[in-house]
Write a protein that holds these residues in place. Structure first.
Motif, mmCIF file in Angstrom:
data_model
loop_
_atom_site.group_PDB
_atom_site.id
_atom_site.type_symbol
_atom_site.label_atom_id
_atom_site.label_comp_id
_atom_site.label_asym_id
_atom_site.label_seq_id
_atom_site.Cartn_x
_atom_site.Cartn_y
_atom_site.Cartn_z
ATOM 1 N N ILE A 193 90.508 -85.884 21.682
ATOM 2 C CA ILE A 193 91.028 -87.245 21.006
ATOM 3 C C ILE A 193 90.336 -88.390 22.041
ATOM 4 C CG2 ILE A 193 93.004 -88.825 21.101
ATOM 5 C CD1 ILE A 193 94.674 -85.884 20.996
ATOM 6 N N ALA A 194 89.875 -89.361 21.403
ATOM 7 C CA ALA A 194 89.161 -90.514 22.186
ATOM 8 C C ALA A 194 90.042 -91.867 21.695
ATOM 9 C CB ALA A 194 87.689 -90.547 21.847
ATOM 10 N N ILE A 195 90.253 -92.606 22.703
ATOM 11 C CA ILE A 195 90.968 -93.854 22.496
ATOM 12 C C ILE A 195 90.055 -94.800 22.801
ATOM 13 C CG2 ILE A 195 92.933 -95.148 23.203
ATOM 14 C CD1 ILE A 195 94.433 -92.534 23.737
ATOM 15 N N MET A 196 89.982 -95.920 21.832
ATOM 16 C CA MET A 196 89.029 -96.817 21.895
ATOM 17 C C MET A 196 89.731 -98.178 22.468
ATOM 18 S SD MET A 196 85.877 -98.290 19.488
ATOM 19 C CE MET A 196 84.568 -97.537 20.081
ATOM 20 N N ASN A 197 89.406 -98.988 23.190
ATOM 21 C CA ASN A 197 89.934 -100.262 23.508
ATOM 22 C C ASN A 197 89.175 -101.237 24.040
ATOM 23 O OD1 ASN A 197 92.284 -101.830 24.341
ATOM 24 N ND2 ASN A 197 92.210 -101.164 26.650
ATOM 25 N N LYS A 198 88.867 -102.181 23.418
ATOM 26 C CA LYS A 198 88.164 -103.445 23.360
ATOM 27 C C LYS A 198 86.755 -103.164 23.305
ATOM 28 C CE LYS A 198 91.558 -106.062 25.961
ATOM 29 N NZ LYS A 198 91.968 -106.610 27.341
ATOM 30 N N GLY A 199 86.373 -102.214 22.543
ATOM 31 C CA GLY A 199 84.878 -101.862 22.202
ATOM 32 C C GLY A 199 84.307 -100.713 23.201
ATOM 33 N N ILE A 200 85.126 -99.891 24.145
ATOM 34 C CA ILE A 200 84.749 -98.904 24.742
ATOM 35 C C ILE A 200 85.781 -97.726 24.925
ATOM 36 C CG2 ILE A 200 83.740 -100.552 26.545
ATOM 37 C CD1 ILE A 200 85.964 -99.849 28.361
ATOM 38 N N ILE A 201 85.076 -96.518 24.765
ATOM 39 C CA ILE A 201 86.024 -95.426 24.964
ATOM 40 C C ILE A 201 86.659 -95.555 26.140
ATOM 41 C CG2 ILE A 201 86.054 -92.877 24.669
ATOM 42 C CD1 ILE A 201 85.381 -94.222 22.070
ATOM 43 N N GLN A 202 87.849 -95.733 26.336
ATOM 44 C CA GLN A 202 88.639 -95.767 27.657
ATOM 45 C C GLN A 202 89.005 -94.336 28.224
ATOM 46 O OE1 GLN A 202 91.137 -99.199 27.520
ATOM 47 N NE2 GLN A 202 91.469 -99.234 30.038
ATOM 48 N N THR A 203 89.235 -93.670 27.290
ATOM 49 C CA THR A 203 89.641 -92.068 27.601
ATOM 50 C C THR A 203 89.448 -91.144 26.502
ATOM 51 O OG1 THR A 203 91.299 -90.827 28.540
ATOM 52 C CG2 THR A 203 92.020 -92.270 26.974
#
Length: 309
Positions: free
Chosen positions: A201-211
């Protein structure tokens, strides 16, 4: 083997960076969950790797081909959008026949019917789509995405608007397709669904992969201490004091009562040691519960410092 990889993939609109230097690798045959709040950049990212918009900078490789050669692999990709639009006076079968011609597939009528049965539209093969419910349209969109037996399948909200029984069927179908070697790129607002289905799983936040990682890896990033509850034999106050003393060096914030104990550990390897100690003291363990954060908790707490590596 890698089905999809990106290298510093970036998209800017004027002075606004929507996707910011994303590096991502997705293993072939895996079910990959892609999450993010509204405005996080998910749609823009997907539009770039499916050829709908051009990156500002960076590059990507899909099914062994560079992004600029997307036309070479288009026939190996299936896409289920969140909302599918169909010709109202076409039946489900006519839609698949039409779409198979576009893809230049040589599929028999019986093969197309089998795909419709696979998505639980066996009773609607000759029904015009103007009478379809939203859930039925979702299933037809899924059938359409599957008819070319894609190597890479994009599923956007595959179970939204679908009844509970059909959700279970779609989940089984997703697992079956993945087991046959298809890589699945899944986006969903149903976090429980993503948690159950996805290998990574990847979580994107504000244009970046945060985790990014498996659920086990995400939990380890998110959870500093593991909460453990043990239901055991009723023990005397003397045994309670001994229990506190013996395992106090292994745990944090221990609470011992006559018939249960609660504590926190920093590493799960401590848990079997405690269980072994209880058994060695002839204290029967009836239940051992480990409290782990759900994907929803991790997602909602994304902005916390522990994720800002």
């Amino acid at each position: 083997m890698i089905a999809l990889s990106t290298r510093n993939l970036t998209k800017r609109y004027g002075n606004k960076t929507v996707v910011n230097s994303v590096n991502l690798e997705i293993e072939k045959g895996s079910i990959f969950g892609f999450l993010g709040k509204n405005g996080a950049g998910k749609s823009t990212f997907i539009n770039m790797i499916t050829g709908l918009t051009m990156p500002t900078s960076g590059s990507f490789e899909i099914l062994g081909e560079e992004g600029g050669s997307f036309q070479k692999v288009r026939h190996r990709i299936g896409v289920l959008p969140d909302y599918s639009t169909f010709y109202e006076n076409y039946t489900a079968l006519e839609h698949l026949k039409y779409y198979s011609k576009i893809l230049r597939l040589s599929l028999t009528t019986n093969e197309l019917k089998d795909v419709l049965r696979q998505v639980e539209l066996g009773d609607a093969i000759n029904l015009k789509t103007k009478s379809f419910s939203f859930g039925m349209k979702k299933k037809l969109g899924l059938a359409q995405a599957l008819i070319n037996k894609p190597d890479l399948l994009f599923l956007d909200e595959p179970t939204s608007g679908v009844d509970a029984n059909s959700i279970l069927n779609i989940h089984s179908l997703i697992k079956e397709v993945s087991a046959q070697g298809t890589t699945i790129f899944l986006t969903s607002h149903n976090l429980d669904e993503v948690e159950k289905l996805c290998d990574d799983i990847a979580i994107m936040n504000k244009g970046i992969i945060q985790t990014k990682g498996s659920m086990q890896q995400l939990r380890k990033q998110y959870q500093d201490n593991i909460s453990v509850y043990i239901k055991h034999d009723s023990i005397s106050e003397t045994k309670q004091n001994k229990l506190r003393s013996e395992i106090s060096l292994l745990v944090k914030n221990i609470k011992v009562a006559a018939d249960c104990s609660e504590f926190y550990v920093e590493d799960e390897s401590v848990i079997p040691k405690i269980n072994k100690y209880l058994v060695g003291e002839n204290i029967n363990v009836y239940r051992l519960e480990v409290e782990e954060p759900s994907l929803e908790e991790i997602f909602l707490n994304l902005g916390e410092e522990k994720f800002s590596a």
